[in-house]
Design an enzyme around this catalytic site. Sequence first.
Site, PDB file in Angstrom:
ATOM      1  N   ARG A  82       0.793  -1.233   0.000  1.00 12.58           N
ATOM      2  CA  ARG A  82       0.000   0.000   0.000  1.00 12.58           C
ATOM      3  C   ARG A  82       0.825   1.283   0.000  1.00 12.58           C
ATOM      4  O   ARG A  82       1.892   1.331   0.601  1.00 12.58           O
ATOM      5  CB  ARG A  82      -0.879   0.064   1.266  1.00 12.58           C
ATOM      6  N   HIS A 107      -0.258  -2.267  -4.941  1.00 15.39           N
ATOM      7  CA  HIS A 107       0.435  -3.087  -5.944  1.00 15.39           C
ATOM      8  C   HIS A 107       0.626  -2.401  -7.300  1.00 15.39           C
ATOM      9  O   HIS A 107       0.417  -3.002  -8.358  1.00 15.39           O
ATOM     10  CB  HIS A 107      -0.328  -4.394  -6.143  1.00 15.39           C
ATOM     11  N   HIS A 178       4.581 -12.219  -6.379  1.00 17.01           N
ATOM     12  CA  HIS A 178       3.319 -12.551  -5.717  1.00 17.01           C
ATOM     13  C   HIS A 178       2.889 -13.994  -6.008  1.00 17.01           C
ATOM     14  O   HIS A 178       1.733 -14.245  -6.353  1.00 17.01           O
ATOM     15  CB  HIS A 178       2.240 -11.560  -6.156  1.00 17.01           C
ATOM     16  N   ASP A 250      -2.154 -11.393   6.881  1.00 17.41           N
ATOM     17  CA  ASP A 250      -1.880 -10.472   5.781  1.00 17.41           C
ATOM     18  C   ASP A 250      -1.114  -9.284   6.367  1.00 17.41           C
ATOM     19  O   ASP A 250      -1.604  -8.168   6.393  1.00 17.41           O
ATOM     20  CB  ASP A 250      -3.200 -10.016   5.118  1.00 17.41           C
ATOM     21  N   GLU A 313       6.029 -12.431   0.346  1.00 13.21           N
ATOM     22  CA  GLU A 313       6.444 -11.390  -0.590  1.00 13.21           C
ATOM     23  C   GLU A 313       7.543 -10.549   0.041  1.00 13.21           C
ATOM     24  O   GLU A 313       7.273  -9.732   0.913  1.00 13.21           O
ATOM     25  CB  GLU A 313       5.254 -10.498  -0.928  1.00 13.21           C
TER      26      GLU A 313
HETATM   27  C1  GAL Z   1      -1.363  -9.140  -0.932  1.00 13.67           C
HETATM   28  C2  GAL Z   1      -1.975  -8.126  -0.041  1.00 13.67           C
HETATM   29  C3  GAL Z   1      -3.403  -8.532   0.200  1.00 13.67           C
HETATM   30  C4  GAL Z   1      -4.142  -8.638  -1.107  1.00 13.67           C
HETATM   31  C5  GAL Z   1      -3.364  -9.523  -2.066  1.00 13.67           C
HETATM   32  C6  GAL Z   1      -3.908  -9.523  -3.473  1.00 13.67           C
HETATM   33  O1  GAL Z   1      -0.039  -8.806  -1.186  1.00 13.67           O
HETATM   34  O2  GAL Z   1      -1.252  -7.999   1.157  1.00 13.67           O
HETATM   35  O3  GAL Z   1      -4.051  -7.614   1.056  1.00 13.67           O
HETATM   36  O4  GAL Z   1      -4.300  -7.357  -1.662  1.00 13.67           O
HETATM   37  O5  GAL Z   1      -2.048  -9.118  -2.159  1.00 13.67           O
HETATM   38  O6  GAL Z   1      -5.189  -9.977  -3.535  1.00 13.67           O
END
Ligand code: GAL
Length: 351
Positions: A82, A107, A178, A250, A313
């Site tokens: 974010r 992202h 990812h 998360d 990640e």
């Molecule tokens: C992760 C993120 C999650 C969600 C996911 C994608 O990296 O921390 O909150 O956005 O990607 O769906």
Amino acid sequence: MLISKENFNKQLDNKQVDLFTLKNSNGFTAQITNYGARIVSVLAKDSQGNFDDVVLGYNNIDDYVNSEQKYMGATVGRYANRIGGAQFSINNQTYKVASNKGYNHLHGGIVGFNAKVWDANQISETKVELFYLSVDGEEGYPGNLTTVITFEVSEENELKISYSATTDKATAINLTNHSYFNLLGEGKGSINDHIMQINADGITEVVAGSIPTGKTRPVANTAFDFNEPTVIGNRINDEDDQLKIGNGYDQNYVINGTGMRCAAIVTEPITGRTLEVITDEPGMQFYGGNFPDAKTLGKRGDVYKFRSAFCLETQHFPDSPNQPNFSSTILDPSETYKSTCIYKFGIITND
Ligand code: GAL
């Protein structure tokens, strides 16, 4: 199962999409597409010597383009995670980046690096190199940014991802991969019985929207302490504001130490597969796959369900451009951005 190159033969944005296969002499294999610089498959052995594909994904390019899961195996950028309020300042100049997650930026924005067709060059049977020029103003970011990524498999069953980037104007950058892992084999059930170990004494505390407060919260005596190997699902329903905000795991872990070091080791007890994550990054997002059951069917026709995969990640901390306490993610034209992530696959040994 190897995915056919033919299934990725398509022109997108006037560029040729392709699929590259990297293999070592033990049979350990990774397949990479230049659509989003993605890992499409990873074939790793279990303790009986059986290979299975341990990353979620699709067996054709159209499913990658159309899936509601945009980041399957992808390179995420310019800024992974974010950016609060979808803006930041560099040298007193404010830049507004795309707000694609409420008021925030996630992202890399609406069309991030995950949705770009990269130029690609397979260097050898074990190595492919990918290039992308992100132009000044793309998704609101300043500067023409040239990124080069190599994916390489080693004889030690490592998949090594090396990132480098340069810019002609100071910009924010935070690249990651990812991949959604399941060491049972993709599509073969929940990851909640996998055993997780994370070398971190803290997480970056967040408020609603998963935006950091700037503080580190100690993991001791919480559901986030994975310093000792612990079953992922054991504490997932604990009363904890950070678990609530993340809808489960998360969170960004503050990895102990500096330089190339082990950030995490995951063990799957039934197959005996292990995954070690080695990085030079200060942080790692552990995402427990808290997505609703997927609509697009996976590589073998499976429905990918809630918590059927995890992501580890490696990255700088979220929202660093707005957090003076976090290490800088601003790349200056005089510098070269570098980052490394190694996903090393193995099997449980008795020593
Ligand atoms: C992760 C993120 C999650 C969600 C996911 C994608 O990296 O921390 O909150 O956005 O990607 O769906």
